[in-house]
Design an enzyme around this catalytic site. Structure first.
Site, PDB file in Angstrom:
ATOM      1  N   GLU A 112       7.230  -7.086   9.624  1.00  0.00           N
ATOM      2  CA  GLU A 112       6.543  -6.118   8.745  1.00  0.00           C
ATOM      3  C   GLU A 112       6.539  -4.732   9.359  1.00  0.00           C
ATOM      4  O   GLU A 112       6.741  -3.742   8.675  1.00  0.00           O
ATOM      5  CB  GLU A 112       5.109  -6.599   8.476  1.00  0.00           C
ATOM      6  CG  GLU A 112       4.369  -5.783   7.426  1.00  0.00           C
ATOM      7  CD  GLU A 112       3.552  -4.629   7.991  1.00  0.00           C
ATOM      8  OE1 GLU A 112       3.102  -3.794   7.198  1.00  0.00           O
ATOM      9  OE2 GLU A 112       3.371  -4.543   9.216  1.00  0.00           O
ATOM     10  N   GLU A 113       6.280  -4.661  10.670  1.00  0.00           N
ATOM     11  CA  GLU A 113       6.063  -3.351  11.297  1.00  0.00           C
ATOM     12  C   GLU A 113       7.293  -2.451  11.276  1.00  0.00           C
ATOM     13  O   GLU A 113       7.167  -1.242  11.222  1.00  0.00           O
ATOM     14  CB  GLU A 113       5.596  -3.529  12.748  1.00  0.00           C
ATOM     15  CG  GLU A 113       4.248  -4.210  12.905  1.00  0.00           C
ATOM     16  CD  GLU A 113       3.086  -3.397  12.372  1.00  0.00           C
ATOM     17  OE1 GLU A 113       3.297  -2.328  11.785  1.00  0.00           O
ATOM     18  OE2 GLU A 113       1.940  -3.867  12.549  1.00  0.00           O
TER      19      GLU A 113
HETATM   20 ZN   LIG Z   1      -0.148  -5.231   9.969  1.00  0.00          ZN
END
Ligand SMILES: [Zn+2]
Length: 461
Positions: free
Chosen positions: A318-319
């Protein structure tokens, strides 16, 4: 005639009794979940906190594609395999391009007599480079257009009004400054509160060509004061970021529904994190992953079988924001699955008091009814319509229109508690609270069970 009346009467009584018996069963399940988790003698008591602490302490920060991340994925998978779920599996994302940090620094040369190192952190995707030059401080994108920044290093010192407006400076700021002729960028950390803590996060990975870093809120203000009193400010920025090819996996576990196994409730968080401290990723988003896993584990080990399937996912990547990360991979490969709802926990694990939901009106009404009917006793009954979106579930929703749910937890409107620690070395077990994590497990297990076991059809709108 009498017979028919009697038959109708008996049918009504039976139907009413069935409903009230059913309600008692549901109530009993919610009570059982709560009692098991909140009982200090139970194996579930503080188990979310303890499990998370084990991973954080043992594997450290989990930057996407790094060895730490690969080891933490393997360990998570092996532990889940032992938990007795109906199905446990991994899905490989194939070859991915990720990024690693190298040596990096910011040194203040003027107006200081003796060079001063500033607390700093490179932004994700920043390439390696060394630049030295005069600093121009700007407070907005409008001011960037007005000032001559050619050959200079731009320092964005914006006002904190919440994450939404602040990340524009982190994501777009460095590239916009470069287009205006700058040779490097420093942004004030995207932070609600600072104790000299630099906060990282990704910048525009497709277009970033020069050193882009975050400095502390305190130092951004200091450089601003220097410029305002007419002092010349000169800094040198060094970065050592590098891209490389690697791979990673999403991890799954499932309890199969006994009546509608093809109707799936997805829930999870992202297992990857930033890389900036010895424990980074405890709160963002190790905590989110583990409270969801513990919610599924308690349902499974208490033998609570809902009508629909509940699928846990630990998303990968996600990051770093790539369109081949775990969320995109899942959406592309499972977009045709019949998702009833996607739950995500990614704003911390402080005390929960309800849920945000992004769904049609009728589904929202149903979830509101279920929460108010059954979750008042655990204090998690408040429902916030049109506010259930999160990053990874949002990608599935973009592909498929799947409704979204998230947990509402104690923080202020701008999530200032969360953004005090976000993407810093301060994101650690120290900020986690075992009681609050238990309360999240209770709330998440309960709402997932209530929706998964709902008797009637789930409204499509
Ligand atoms: Zn997060």
């Amino acid at each position: 005639m009498k017979f028919i009346i009697l038959l109708v009467f008996t049918f009504c009584v039976n139907a009413l009794m069935l409903r009230s018996v059913k309600d008692k069963i549901t109530e009993g399940v919610i009570q059982q979940i709560r009692e098991q988790i909140k009982n200090p003698q139970s194996q579930y008591y503080h188990s979310a906190y303890n499990r998370l602490a084990y991973y954080v302490d043992t594997f450290g920060p989990r930057l996407w594609g790094s060895e730490n991340m690969a080891d933490a994925v393997d360990a998570l998978y092996k532990d889940i395999e032992k938990m007795g779920f109906d199905r446990v599996w991994k899905e490989n994302l194939g070859e991915i391009t990720s990024w690693m940090r190298g040596e990096e620094s910011v040194t203040l040369f003027e107006p200081r007599q003796i060079p001063q190192k500033l607390n700093m952190i490179g932004l994700g995707w920043t390439p390696a480079g060394v630049v030295k030059g005069e600093v121009e401080v700007v407070h907005s994108f409008e001011e960037l257009k007005e000032k001559d920044v050619k050959g200079k290093i731009v320092c964005f010192n914006f006002e904190w009004n919440g994450y939404g407006s602040a990340i524009a400076f982190r994501f777009a700021g460095p590239v916009l400054a470069e287009k205006a002729g700058a040779i490097g960028t420093m942004i004030r950390s995207v932070a609600s509160v600072s104790i000299a803590s630099p906060h990282t996060g990704m910048t525009d990975y497709e277009n970033i060509k020069y050193p882009a870093v975050a400095i502390t809120v305190e130092d951004a203000d200091m450089l601003d004061r220097m410029k305002k009193r007419g002092q010349k400010v000169v800094v040198e920025i060094k970065t050592g970021g590098q891209q490389y090819k690697t791979t990673s996996d999403n991890v799954f576990a499932e309890i199969k529904g006994y009546k509608y196994p093809d109707e799936i409730l997805l829930m999870g968080g992202h297992w990857d994190s930033w890389d900036v401290g010895s424990q980074t990723g405890a709160n963002d988003d190790g905590g989110g992953v583990i409270v969801c896993l513990e919610a599924l584990r308690i349902l499974n080990s208490l033998g609570i079988k809902p009508k629909r399937t509940i699928r846990f996912i630990a998303w990968s990547g996600e990051e770093m924001g790539q369109n081949n990360n775990g969320a995109f991979h899942y959406a592309r490969n499972h977009g045709k699955d019949n998702h009833i709802i996607a739950f995500e926990s990614d704003l911390g694990s402080t005390k929960p008091y309800g849920f945000g939901i992004t769904a049609g009106q009728q589904f929202t009404q149903l979830v509101t009814y279920l929460a108010q009917e059954y979750l008042t006793g655990i204090g998690a009954e408040r429902i916030y319509p049109n506010d259930g979106e999160s990053v990874d579930s949002g990608i599935l929703a973009d592909f498929t229109g799947t409704p979204m749910l998230n947990n509402r937890i104690a923080d202020n409107e701008n999530h200032d508690f969360y953004f005090t620690y976000h993407h810093t070395a301060g994101d650690s077990m120290w900020m986690m609270n075992p009681e609050d994590m238990d309360d999240n497990v209770v709330a998440i297990a309960s709402i997932m069970y209530l929706i998964a076991d709902y008797d009637g059809p789930i409204p499509k709108d």
